[in-house]
Design a protein around this motif. Structure first.
Motif, PDB file in Angstrom:
ATOM      1  N   SER A 206      -5.064  24.004  -3.856  1.00 21.74           N
ATOM      2  CA  SER A 206      -5.255  23.777  -4.418  1.00 21.74           C
ATOM      3  C   SER A 206      -4.952  21.591  -4.362  1.00 21.74           C
ATOM      4  CB  SER A 206      -3.741  23.883  -5.246  1.00 21.74           C
ATOM      5  OG  SER A 206      -3.069  22.709  -6.550  1.00 21.74           O
ATOM      6  N   LEU A 207      -4.719  21.684  -4.217  1.00 21.71           N
ATOM      7  CA  LEU A 207      -5.296  20.085  -2.991  1.00 21.71           C
ATOM      8  C   LEU A 207      -6.182  19.696  -2.778  1.00 21.71           C
ATOM      9  CD1 LEU A 207      -2.003  18.705  -0.389  1.00 21.71           C
ATOM     10  CD2 LEU A 207      -1.878  18.661  -3.117  1.00 21.71           C
ATOM     11  N   SER A 208      -7.286  20.954  -2.864  1.00 22.14           N
ATOM     12  CA  SER A 208      -8.464  20.226  -2.555  1.00 22.14           C
ATOM     13  C   SER A 208      -8.993  20.602  -4.112  1.00 22.14           C
ATOM     14  CB  SER A 208      -9.099  22.086  -1.741  1.00 22.14           C
ATOM     15  OG  SER A 208     -10.799  21.514  -1.491  1.00 22.14           O
ATOM     16  N   GLU A 209      -9.288  21.568  -4.799  1.00 19.90           N
ATOM     17  CA  GLU A 209      -9.313  21.054  -5.981  1.00 19.90           C
ATOM     18  C   GLU A 209      -9.025  19.533  -7.204  1.00 19.90           C
ATOM     19  OE1 GLU A 209      -9.249  23.995  -9.856  1.00 19.90           O
ATOM     20  OE2 GLU A 209      -8.886  24.409  -8.686  1.00 19.90           O
ATOM     21  N   LEU A 210      -8.141  18.890  -6.173  1.00 19.38           N
ATOM     22  CA  LEU A 210      -7.665  18.158  -6.763  1.00 19.38           C
ATOM     23  C   LEU A 210      -8.047  17.346  -6.705  1.00 19.38           C
ATOM     24  CD1 LEU A 210      -5.730  16.219  -8.926  1.00 19.38           C
ATOM     25  CD2 LEU A 210      -3.678  16.735  -6.266  1.00 19.38           C
ATOM     26  N   PHE A 211      -9.021  17.124  -5.359  1.00 28.36           N
ATOM     27  CA  PHE A 211      -9.109  15.941  -5.000  1.00 28.36           C
ATOM     28  C   PHE A 211     -10.804  16.061  -5.188  1.00 28.36           C
ATOM     29  CE2 PHE A 211     -12.112  14.243  -0.793  1.00 28.36           C
ATOM     30  CZ  PHE A 211     -11.042  13.057  -0.953  1.00 28.36           C
ATOM     31  N   HIS A 212     -11.348  16.517  -4.941  1.00 31.57           N
ATOM     32  CA  HIS A 212     -12.393  16.506  -5.231  1.00 31.57           C
ATOM     33  C   HIS A 212     -12.789  15.969  -6.874  1.00 31.57           C
ATOM     34  CE1 HIS A 212     -14.487  17.644  -1.781  1.00 31.57           C
ATOM     35  NE2 HIS A 212     -13.759  18.846  -1.376  1.00 31.57           N
ATOM     36  N   SER A 213     -11.793  17.509  -7.900  1.00 31.21           N
ATOM     37  CA  SER A 213     -12.399  17.118  -9.238  1.00 31.21           C
ATOM     38  C   SER A 213     -11.830  15.466  -9.249  1.00 31.21           C
ATOM     39  CB  SER A 213     -10.907  17.998 -10.517  1.00 31.21           C
ATOM     40  OG  SER A 213      -9.713  17.250  -9.459  1.00 31.21           O
ATOM     41  N   SER A 214     -10.816  14.716  -8.824  1.00 27.84           N
ATOM     42  CA  SER A 214     -10.324  13.443  -8.700  1.00 27.84           C
ATOM     43  C   SER A 214     -11.559  12.193  -8.267  1.00 27.84           C
ATOM     44  CB  SER A 214      -9.348  12.843  -8.186  1.00 27.84           C
ATOM     45  OG  SER A 214      -7.965  13.929  -8.690  1.00 27.84           O
TER      46      SER A 214
END
Length: 388
Positions: A298-306
């Motif tokens: 979840s944190l990985s997806e947030l990082f890349h989407s940001s």
């Protein structure tokens, strides 16, 4: 005295060259707590530079297990494994690892560096061939350079080139690769690598320092994720396990062979049994608490989407997020700016990475919050615009 002066001059010269190239490195003391680090000046930072991916270094159950291990076994092992240093705690850990990862035997080492070198130094002889991915860890590369075997490197993840080298091999061959590459965060194409090894009679050795605990069913690692079983698997305990040490997972015969000939094992004091006791608990936590891997995803997806618009940010499915800036000075400016904003990131430069590929090595951890990741991404996005 003349030789001593020459050595001192050489040391001073090489240190000055490092400084002029902006490659000089220094050690700093930190304290760690809940995803934050505090330096010697009592300044606090959100830690985006460590390898404690699953947040186990401060986990209460591991701390309790280590304390329990101290009560049961004392502070140290007192001897090498083949003297009297091997205990029930070590046996329990080896058995736990074998049952989890699906190997006949495990043999414990005090670091991943020594485990990698022990395997290569012990198994390979003059006339043998060692094939390595060009981006393998320094412990593997140094072992290859010092080994009596002939070492050849293939371009990073280039299975075609690997196949060509294997086809030409006319001697016993070991192919070594990482499962997850520590500076790029990308995966080895292990299924294809394994297929090439099987087609040409090579053993496959996988160093899964950054994959075990993170990838695969119940955290079994890169090989499980790829659906293959290597001949030799290296698991280190200084990353997702939150502690230190390593294990070589292998067959019965390889275990016996390493017990006879691996000097790093035969002539080193065994790891403290209390540590082995705590590591057994770490295996239990990793294999059963899937929420930790889910949070990382979840944190990985947030990082890349940001940071979708930042070309310097290399997408990965692992907690390792390289931000490749190329120039050392540009990377250092970015790292310093992040630090001024309260974020500590890895500032990686040659020779750790190839020339002109200096980078921020940002790592995610279960200890981080979504708000911290968002704040880091926003700050980094602004900094990247400023240093472009």
């Amino acid at each position: 005295m003349r030789e001593q002066c020459q050595l001192q001059s050489r040391i001073e010269h090489r240190l000055e060259v490092r400084r002029q190239q902006r490659l000089h490195r220094q050690v700093a003391a930190f304290s760690h707590q809940d995803g934050l680090i505090t330096d010697s000046g009592n300044r606090q930072f959100a830690n985006f530079s460590g390898n404690d991916y699953l947040g186990l270094a401060q986990d209460a159950s591991l701390i309790k297990a280590w304390q329990e291990g101290l009560s049961l076994y004392g502070a140290g092992s007192t001897a090498s494994p083949l003297v009297t240093g091997f205990s029930k705690a070590h046996q329990f850990l080896e058995d736990k690892l074998c049952n989890w990862l699906g190997f006949d035997r495990a043999i414990l080492f005090n670091s991943g560096f020594s485990a990698n070198q022990a395997v290569i130094f012990s198994l390979l002889e003059k006339g043998d061939l060692l094939l390595q991915d060009k981006l393998n860890h320094a412990s593997l590369m140094e072992a290859g350079m010092l080994s009596e075997a002939t070492m050849k490197r293939f371009p990073h993840n280039d299975v075609t080139k690997l196949g060509a080298l294997l086809q030409k091999a006319g001697s016993p061959t070991l192919t070594a690769t990482e499962g997850v590459f520590s500076m790029d965060g990308d995966l080895s194409p292990l299924a294809d690598v394994k297929a090439q090894c099987e087609a040409h009679g090579s053993w496959l050795m996988v160093d899964d320092a950054h994959g075990c605990g993170i990838l695969g069913e119940d955290g079994r690692g890169s090989s499980n994720h790829a659906g293959i079983k290597p001949d030799i698997l290296i698991v280190t305990f200084g990353k997702a396990f939150g502690m230190m040490g390593a294990a070589v997972l292998c067959s019965e015969s390889v275990h016996d062979y390493l017990t006879q000939f691996a000097r790093h094992y035969v002539y080193s004091t065994a790891m403290p049994p209390a540590q082995a006791h705590a590591l057994t608990q770490a295996v239990e936590v990793i294999s059963t608490q899937s929420w930790r891997r889910e949070k990382l995803a979840s944190l990985s997806e947030l990082f890349h989407s940001s940071l979708a618009d930042a070309s310097e940010v290399i997408p990965t499915v692992t907690p390792i997020k390289p931000v490749v800036l190329g120039d050392v000075e540009r990377m250092q400016i970015a790292a310093t700016s992040l630090k001024a904003s309260g974020f500590w990131t890895g500032a990686i430069r040659p020779p750790t990475v190839p020339a002109n590929s200096s980078r921020l090595r940002i790592t995610l951890s279960v200890n981080q919050t979504e708000s911290q990741v968002k704040a880091l991404a926003e700050t980094l996005s602004q900094i990247l615009r400023e240093v472009s």
